[in-house]
Design an enzyme around this catalytic site. Structure first.
Site, short mmCIF file in Angstrom:
data_model
loop_
_atom_site.label_atom_id
_atom_site.label_comp_id
_atom_site.label_asym_id
_atom_site.label_seq_id
_atom_site.Cartn_x
_atom_site.Cartn_y
_atom_site.Cartn_z
CG HIS A 1 -1.80 1.12 1.41
ND1 HIS A 1 -1.62 2.07 2.42
CD2 HIS A 1 -2.88 1.51 0.71
CE1 HIS A 1 -2.57 2.96 2.33
NE2 HIS A 1 -3.35 2.66 1.30
CD GLU B 1 -2.97 2.30 -3.02
OE1 GLU B 1 -3.91 3.10 -3.15
OE2 GLU B 1 -1.93 2.57 -2.36
CG ASP C 1 -2.75 6.97 -3.43
OD1 ASP C 1 -3.89 6.51 -3.34
OD2 ASP C 1 -1.83 6.68 -2.64
CG HIS D 1 -2.90 9.54 -0.08
ND1 HIS D 1 -3.51 10.40 0.82
CD2 HIS D 1 -3.73 8.47 -0.22
CE1 HIS D 1 -4.66 9.88 1.21
NE2 HIS D 1 -4.82 8.71 0.61
CE LYS E 1 -6.38 10.09 -2.85
NZ LYS E 1 -6.93 9.27 -1.75
#
Length: 243
Positions: free
Chosen positions: A7, A34, A36, A49, A111
């Site tokens: 993550h 993962e 963003d 993020h 996002k």
């Protein structure tokens, strides 16, 4: 077998959403990473993020108001000691170029639920297609309108609905988007387990986030989760091996 996703990379030990964190996640044996994405003022896809630069970088302000040539000067390891002073905010294409000759899954979280970045879906899909790794990509977002647009633009690329709360008739809802993955938040103990029970007879893949406690990992492995997102991929893999 439950797939382990690092993550934001191995972000429990290394600066999140950086090449170092992604490399360490894969070195640990994770099945995937993962990350963003946001768009800069000049339309570049950066891996970060927050909508703001403040928490994770040495800069301040919104990503959307800052050009990439400024963002690339930032230290992306804010809050870490001097060991990580040369860590940069990567572009999505930097990650895809590195991943191109390897063989792991890449969950790209759009996002775009706070700031509705115009054209984000097209830009991300164009980058993925350029590297010809569509079969290894999962697109996820809390913005389910965006997910539906991705389904129209690239129906062959896997899509997953992110949620922070319980969905009513989740299988029907997710199929209606259409998506084939459900990424629920690991809220209180039992939430993800209930989702897994309800989804058992569907073809929807359930991958809870963010699963960092060993007891939660073990429970979800036993419940048959298709995947988990964790900041500590090495810890998860060690537990999975000894299951």
């Amino acid at each position: 077998m439950t797939k382990i996703f690092a993550h934001r990379g191995a972000s429990g030990q290394y600066p999140e959403n950086t090449m170092l964190a992604f490399e360490k996640g894969i070195e640990a044996g994770a099945d995937g990473i993962e990350l963003d994405v946001q768009l800069t003022k000049d339309g570049r896809i950066v891996v970060i993020h927050d909508e703001r630069l403040d928490r994770t970088t040495s800069l301040k302000g919104f990503v959307k108001d800052t050009v990439y040539n400024v963002i690339k000067t930032a230290n992306a390891a804010a809050g870490y000691d001097q060991t990580y002073r040369d860590i940069k905010v990567p572009l999505l294409e930097d990650v895809l170029l590195w991943a191109d000759k390897k063989d792991f899954l890449i969950n790209i979280e759009l996002k775009n639920s706070v700031i509705r970045y115009e054209g984000m879906e097209e830009k991300v899909l164009e980058a993925v297609k350029r590297f010809n790794i569509e079969e290894r990509i999962i697109l996820s977002t809390f913005n389910h309108e965006s997910l539906a647009l991705c389904a129209r633009l690239a129906p062959h690329i896997e899509r997953a609905a992110l949620t922070s709360d319980v969905l009513y008739q989740a299988d029907q809802y997710i199929t209606s988007i259409p998506a084939s993955g459900y990424h629920p938040k690991l809220n209180s103990p039992g939430t993800a387990d209930e989702v897994l029970k309800k989804m058992r007879n569907s073809s929807i893949k359930v991958r809870p986030y963010t699963v960092n406690r060993p007891e939660d990992m073990k429970r979800l492995f036993e419940a048959g989760a298709d995947g988990i997102f964790t900041d500590f991929p090495a810890k998860a893999l060690a537990l999975l091996k000894n299951k």
